[in-house]
Structures are given as C-alpha cells and as structure tokens.
Design a protein around this motif. Sequence first.
Motif, PDB file in Angstrom:
ATOM      1  N   TYR A   1       5.160   6.705  -1.937  1.00  0.00           N
ATOM      2  CA  TYR A   1       4.061   6.252  -1.071  1.00  0.00           C
ATOM      3  C   TYR A   1       4.294   6.696   0.371  1.00  0.00           C
ATOM      4  CZ  TYR A   1       1.679   3.876  -4.794  1.00  0.00           C
ATOM      5  OH  TYR A   1       0.973   3.626  -5.940  1.00  0.00           O
TER       6      TYR A   1
ATOM      7  N   PHE B   1       3.570  -0.120   7.298  1.00  0.00           N
ATOM      8  CA  PHE B   1       4.530  -0.232   6.197  1.00  0.00           C
ATOM      9  C   PHE B   1       5.896   0.134   6.770  1.00  0.00           C
ATOM     10  CE2 PHE B   1       0.355  -0.232   4.366  1.00  0.00           C
ATOM     11  CZ  PHE B   1       0.449  -1.215   3.407  1.00  0.00           C
TER      12      PHE B   1
ATOM     13  N   HIS C   1       2.540  -1.669 -10.406  1.00  0.00           N
ATOM     14  CA  HIS C   1       3.852  -1.362  -9.828  1.00  0.00           C
ATOM     15  C   HIS C   1       4.209  -2.261  -8.649  1.00  0.00           C
ATOM     16  CE1 HIS C   1       1.011   0.483  -7.204  1.00  0.00           C
ATOM     17  NE2 HIS C   1       1.964   0.759  -6.334  1.00  0.00           N
ATOM     18  N   ASP C   2       3.266  -3.070  -8.191  1.00  0.00           N
ATOM     19  CA  ASP C   2       3.536  -3.984  -7.079  1.00  0.00           C
ATOM     20  C   ASP C   2       3.703  -5.426  -7.546  1.00  0.00           C
ATOM     21  OD1 ASP C   2       3.386  -2.028  -5.104  1.00  0.00           O
ATOM     22  OD2 ASP C   2       1.231  -2.332  -4.784  1.00  0.00           O
TER      23      ASP C   2
ATOM     24  N   HIS D   1      -1.252   6.208   5.529  1.00  0.00           N
ATOM     25  CA  HIS D   1      -0.048   6.682   6.220  1.00  0.00           C
ATOM     26  C   HIS D   1       0.526   7.884   5.487  1.00  0.00           C
ATOM     27  CE1 HIS D   1       0.760   3.289   3.438  1.00  0.00           C
ATOM     28  NE2 HIS D   1       1.600   4.154   2.904  1.00  0.00           N
TER      29      HIS D   1
ATOM     30  N   ILE E   1       4.623  -4.733   7.211  1.00  0.00           N
ATOM     31  CA  ILE E   1       4.846  -5.291   5.877  1.00  0.00           C
ATOM     32  C   ILE E   1       6.254  -4.981   5.359  1.00  0.00           C
ATOM     33  CG2 ILE E   1       3.995  -5.177   3.474  1.00  0.00           C
ATOM     34  CD1 ILE E   1       1.185  -4.569   4.809  1.00  0.00           C
ATOM     35  N   PHE E   2       6.796  -3.807   5.710  1.00  0.00           N
ATOM     36  CA  PHE E   2       8.113  -3.428   5.175  1.00  0.00           C
ATOM     37  C   PHE E   2       9.222  -3.323   6.209  1.00  0.00           C
ATOM     38  CE2 PHE E   2       5.944  -0.746   1.567  1.00  0.00           C
ATOM     39  CZ  PHE E   2       5.666  -1.907   0.865  1.00  0.00           C
TER      40      PHE E   2
ATOM     41  N   ARG F   1       9.304  -1.876 -12.528  1.00  0.00           N
ATOM     42  CA  ARG F   1       9.629  -0.465 -12.287  1.00  0.00           C
ATOM     43  C   ARG F   1      10.823   0.012 -13.114  1.00  0.00           C
ATOM     44  NH1 ARG F   1       8.536   0.061  -5.721  1.00  0.00           N
ATOM     45  NH2 ARG F   1       6.349  -0.581  -5.842  1.00  0.00           N
TER      46      ARG F   1
ATOM     47  N   ASP G   1       9.600   4.963  -0.011  1.00  0.00           N
ATOM     48  CA  ASP G   1       8.824   3.943  -0.736  1.00  0.00           C
ATOM     49  C   ASP G   1       8.323   4.562  -2.051  1.00  0.00           C
ATOM     50  OD1 ASP G   1       7.359   1.656  -1.375  1.00  0.00           O
ATOM     51  OD2 ASP G   1       5.696   2.137  -0.024  1.00  0.00           O
TER      52      ASP G   1
ATOM     53  N   ARG H   1       8.844  -6.289  -7.197  1.00  0.00           N
ATOM     54  CA  ARG H   1       8.184  -5.103  -7.745  1.00  0.00           C
ATOM     55  C   ARG H   1       9.126  -4.330  -8.677  1.00  0.00           C
ATOM     56  NH1 ARG H   1       5.212  -2.158  -2.787  1.00  0.00           N
ATOM     57  NH2 ARG H   1       7.300  -1.446  -2.272  1.00  0.00           N
TER      58      ARG H   1
ATOM     59  N   ASP I   1      -4.943   4.142  -1.963  1.00  0.00           N
ATOM     60  CA  ASP I   1      -3.875   3.223  -1.583  1.00  0.00           C
ATOM     61  C   ASP I   1      -4.174   2.548  -0.247  1.00  0.00           C
ATOM     62  OD1 ASP I   1      -1.068   2.267  -1.948  1.00  0.00           O
ATOM     63  OD2 ASP I   1      -0.773   3.328  -0.054  1.00  0.00           O
ATOM     64  N   ALA I   2      -4.026   1.247  -0.228  1.00  0.00           N
ATOM     65  CA  ALA I   2      -4.091   0.462   1.013  1.00  0.00           C
ATOM     66  C   ALA I   2      -5.264   0.850   1.917  1.00  0.00           C
ATOM     67  CB  ALA I   2      -2.768   0.591   1.781  1.00  0.00           C
TER      68      ALA I   2
ATOM     69  N   GLN J   1       6.790   5.469   7.348  1.00  0.00           N
ATOM     70  CA  GLN J   1       5.402   5.583   6.891  1.00  0.00           C
ATOM     71  C   GLN J   1       4.444   5.400   8.074  1.00  0.00           C
ATOM     72  OE1 GLN J   1       6.204   2.516   3.797  1.00  0.00           O
ATOM     73  NE2 GLN J   1       5.151   3.877   2.382  1.00  0.00           N
TER      74      GLN J   1
ATOM     75  N   GLN K   1      10.828  -3.331  -0.144  1.00  0.00           N
ATOM     76  CA  GLN K   1      10.147  -4.588   0.181  1.00  0.00           C
ATOM     77  C   GLN K   1      11.089  -5.769  -0.032  1.00  0.00           C
ATOM     78  OE1 GLN K   1       5.927  -5.309  -0.709  1.00  0.00           O
ATOM     79  NE2 GLN K   1       6.562  -6.940  -2.066  1.00  0.00           N
TER      80      GLN K   1
ATOM     81  N   ASP L   1       4.279 -12.923  -3.952  1.00  0.00           N
ATOM     82  CA  ASP L   1       5.485 -12.540  -3.245  1.00  0.00           C
ATOM     83  C   ASP L   1       5.226 -12.675  -1.753  1.00  0.00           C
ATOM     84  OD1 ASP L   1       7.857 -11.565  -2.443  1.00  0.00           O
ATOM     85  OD2 ASP L   1       7.395  -9.473  -2.852  1.00  0.00           O
TER      86      ASP L   1
ATOM     87  N   LEU M   1      -1.957  -9.461   0.464  1.00  0.00           N
ATOM     88  CA  LEU M   1      -1.763  -8.009   0.535  1.00  0.00           C
ATOM     89  C   LEU M   1      -1.514  -7.582  -0.936  1.00  0.00           C
ATOM     90  CD1 LEU M   1       0.475  -7.161   3.398  1.00  0.00           C
ATOM     91  CD2 LEU M   1      -1.383  -6.627   3.615  1.00  0.00           C
TER      92      LEU M   1
END
Length: 589
Positions: free
Chosen positions: A91, A192, A359-360, A131, A170-171, A451, A88, A447, A228-229, A196, A419, A318, A9
């Motif tokens: 996001y 997520f 950023h990830d 989302h 995922i989150f 940041r 997020d 992440r 995004d995604a 979201q 995350q 990760d 991912l």
Amino acid sequence: MRKYVLPVLAGLSACIFACTAPAVPVGNNAKQWWKEAVIYQLYPRSFQDSDGDGVGDLRGITRRLDYLKALGIDAIWLNPICASPNDDNGYDISDYTAIMKEMGTMADFDTMLAGMKKRGIRLIMDLVINHSSDEHRWFRESRSSRNNPYRDYYHWWPAEKGKPPYRYSIFDEEGNAWRYDSLTNSYYLHYFSRKQPDLNWENPKLRQEMYTIMKFWLDKGVSGFRLDAFPFMAKDTSWPVMPKDWTNEQYVRYYGKDPKVHQYLNEMYTEVLSKYDAYTVGEGGVIAFKDVMDYVNEDRKEINTLYHDEIANAWGRDSFDVGEYKIDRRNVTGIKKIVSKWDDKFSTKGWNTVFFTNHDQSRAVSRFGNDSPAYREASAKMLYTFLLTQRATPYIYNGDEIGMTNIRFTRVEEYNDLQTRNRYYMALKESKEKAAAYLLSQAELSRDNSRTPMQWDSTATAGFTTGTPWLPVNNNKATVNVAASEKDKNAILQYVRRLIALRRAYKDVLVYGKYQLHDAENKAIYAYTRSDGQHTFLVLLNFTSGQGNTPIPAGYQLGEELLNNLQPLHQNGGTIQLQPYQALVIRLK
Ligand code: TEU
C-alpha cells in the motif's frame, strides 16, 4: 490524555439448474455483471509462492487458477502488486506501472491475466490513490526543492509558518501526520505511515498522472479498481485547526470527504471509467451511512459500489483506544438491524456489497462464528450462507472458504503489521497496562490474523512456499487445508461451492430479489426471505452455540430444502428448530 478514537476507519441437484425461469427483478434496477459476481479477494503476498522466497507471487496465483475456477468465483480483487518497498505490504507504491519484485514481472502479470480470462475470471486491481511511497520518483523530486515541478504532487507546509495544525496519523509511531523534512525546511503530510506521503489531488497534473495509470491497467484488460482509502483524497487544504475534543465524525470531516472528492470521482469517471465500462468499489469505511448514496447513485457518475465496516465493527473494532475493544458474538439482533438498514438503502438506487473479513480485519470464523473444534465448520458454513444470500455483491476473502482461523500471536515481536506494532508502542508510552491490553485485543483483531499463508496442504509450510514464509503458517494447517477439503464432501469448501452454484442458478432470487427480515427480535436466529415474485427462499441462520426456534413465515409452507449445513431439519408444527450454528435455505410454497 485525549482519546484517539480511530475512524471506522457452493453438486446441487439437477433441479436447481432447471428451475430458472427468467423473472422481472423486484427492488433493484439494471442488471450488471458486477452485481451478479461473486468476488474473491486475493492477498497475493500470502496466497502461493512459486520461487521459494517466502512471499506469494503472480506465478503462484497462475498455478492456482483452476482452484479458483472450481470454486465458482467470477472476479478477483487483488491487493497491491505494484512496485513497493513494502512498508505497508504494497500500500506504499513506488511505481504504479511496474510489478513488485517479490511478485514477479510484467510478463508474469500478462500470463496470469490471460489465465484468468481463459477461465472467465475478471481482475479488479487495487488502486492506492491517497498516497504513494516516499520512494516514488514523484516524492523524491517533490522533496528535493520547493521549486521542483513535482513539489505540488504532495502536501507541504513551510516551517517558517510555524508548526502545521495537528493531524493524527493512522500508522505513525508518534501519531503525527506531519513529518518535518530538513531538506526544504518543510513538513509533508502522511495520514498513514511516514513512508506513505499523501498525494495532492488538487493538482490537475497529479490527477492526469493517475488517470494515465488507470488506463494503463485497463488497456491491459483489467475490469476495474478497488479504490483504497479514497475518501481521504480530498482535504480541506486551508488546514483548519481542529477542535480540541474532536469526535469521530469530526475526524472524518477534517481529514477527508471534502466536497471536492465528488468532483475528482466524477472527473475520473468521465475521463477513464466510462470509456472502459470499468467497475469500481471504494473502501468506504469512513463514509457516514447518510452520505453513501452521494457516491454510488448511478445518476451521479462517480463509483459503482463501496464497502463499509459496520458489520465488522459490530463484533469489535481495532482501536488504539483499547476501551473500544469488545467482541460480542451474540449481537445477532444488532447485525440484523445493520444488514436490513443497508439493504433498504439500496432498494431503489445504487448497489450494496457484503463481506465479513478482508486483509484489514481478522478471520471471519474466529470473529463472527466460533472457531472451537466443535463449531468451526458449522459456523463457517452458516456465515457463508449469509454472505451468499444477500442482495449485495459478496466478497470472499482467501482462506475463509476453508475456514482458516486467527493465528493469535501473543508477543509484539511476532507481528509484521505496522499498524499493530506502532499502536502497541504508542500505548506503551502511556503505560505497560495499556500496551498489554492492546496486545490482548490484537490476538482477536490484528490484520495479521487474516494475512497468514494460505493453507493448501498439511506439510510444514502448508504448500505455500518451499522457503520460509514471511508470516508464520497457522498450526491448524494439519486439518484446515485445501487438500483435506477436496477429499471431504462435508468440507466448508464444498459447501461454499454449492452456495455459489445456488446463487448463480437463482440470480433473480438471490442476487436481485427482495430481502425481507422475519422474526426480528429473535436473539439466536437470523431469518429472512429472498423473493423474485415467483420463488421465495427462506434463509435461517443460527448465530449461537445454543438451540434456536423460529416460526415459518405466516402464509407459507416449507418446500424443497436447498441447503442445510447440519442435517436434519427439525420441524415442529409451524416452528423450525435449529441446532447450534445451523443454516438452512428452503423454498417456501
Ligand atoms: O485502509 C484504510 C484505512 O482507513 C485503515 O485505517 C483501515 O481501516 C485499518 O487499517 C483497519 O484496521 C487501506 C488499506 O485497506 C489498508 O490495508 C492500508 O494499510 C491503508 O489503506 C493504507 O493504504
């Protein structure tokens, strides 16, 4: 308990500017601004605060545009700036055509964009399409009743049908992507976080809403979008039950990449992108290598480029499954294979992108170079030499151009990122040991490492804010900062400027020219040539803290030294010796 394997991912001598005879590009197709561009990824929350609230903002960015112009970049990809409750960090959008209040106002946006245009810098917006926020008006309406006109803007499962087929989130704190909502006795889908909810792209009304939003920003003068995604936006909405021991590959198939994704992208291209000649880069981490061309082949009229995580993952990934956590900085031969494979994929069609971090991902020099005081500068310059000599659009992540490093938090309370926090607490449910191992991995991979606030100077808050920064400033601000870099002609920043100028001066070689790997089995040196049929440049990169040797490619002699991060160049007959983390760009004759 079953394993949660998460989805993948730049002065130059006057000669450089004088020697650019136009040549027919070898290898790849039509010239485009976005193939030639050096793109700067700007994380607005951490770049520059102007009002002392500790959060970066649009006026702050406007203040720093001369810095970005001097760096030599062509475009900025800006992480989300739209209205958001910030579950997020943007996001989770609650209004796609309004500015997040911490970031400023639409007037601030217009001033910023005008400032960019004046300096010849394009803007690429982040489009969060899979989302929205649960605080978006659409979602408030959608959850209010089963008959609401917005109900089908999201994915709902009526509880009278029993529990919905399991989908991993995922989150989510509990790892479950279906969240029960008693108001309508139904579950909503959120791949997520709980805040979201996934948008339902099968609904043509939702798609038209998104196209209207895209036109709103394009009409303002932005040059494109980072999607995004996006592979998740088309799901198999018959919600098949997943096999018990699903693999990574299966995860992606059940969660997204439904064939409808091509229909949606093509429709988006036809209705919006083609009308504006807008650029798109998709976040393609979950797209299998074999499928890449299905999205970016220009004949298909979908998106222009995407980016993948293969290089990043080769140095550790990760994962909640901490067993996957590994950092192997010596994996040079592996990296050569990945880079060469991707270059080859785009040799006749499509176009590649390249990045080390975003950023990830954690900081480039910490993860792929060596951030010890002895090697931080050399290895960061070496990594940049790679990034800016590839046949691919390079993305520079803010702060990397001065060699910012991982902050390496040690306590879960120090983390802001949902995350890291949520995965930590999930691990804790299993055992203290698992949680401790996950926390240790996060010092290298979280992440939040990338940041932390941009380090402009050596003051307490590094010139980022007059208030309290939303995330702590790295202690090495005393030495690692823009002001110090401006005064030091050997700084990473000055080297990056020279590299960008070199790439621009020799577009036919360094952007469009053919890439060829040399000395493939060398475990320390990554050697390749770039050639437009007229000029051939040799790039040599020592990825290790030891000495390395590599032969001068057969049939060639060394010509002009275009860049060298560590003088001098040691040559012994037909062999070049490189010092730890030395990087060279040499013209061959
Ligand atoms: O990331 C999508 C994604 O798949 C993430 O799992 C990402 O790969 C992971 O966080 C890496 O550790 C995008 C954005 O880039 C990310 O910042 C957002 O949090 C996410 O979408 C949700 O919008």
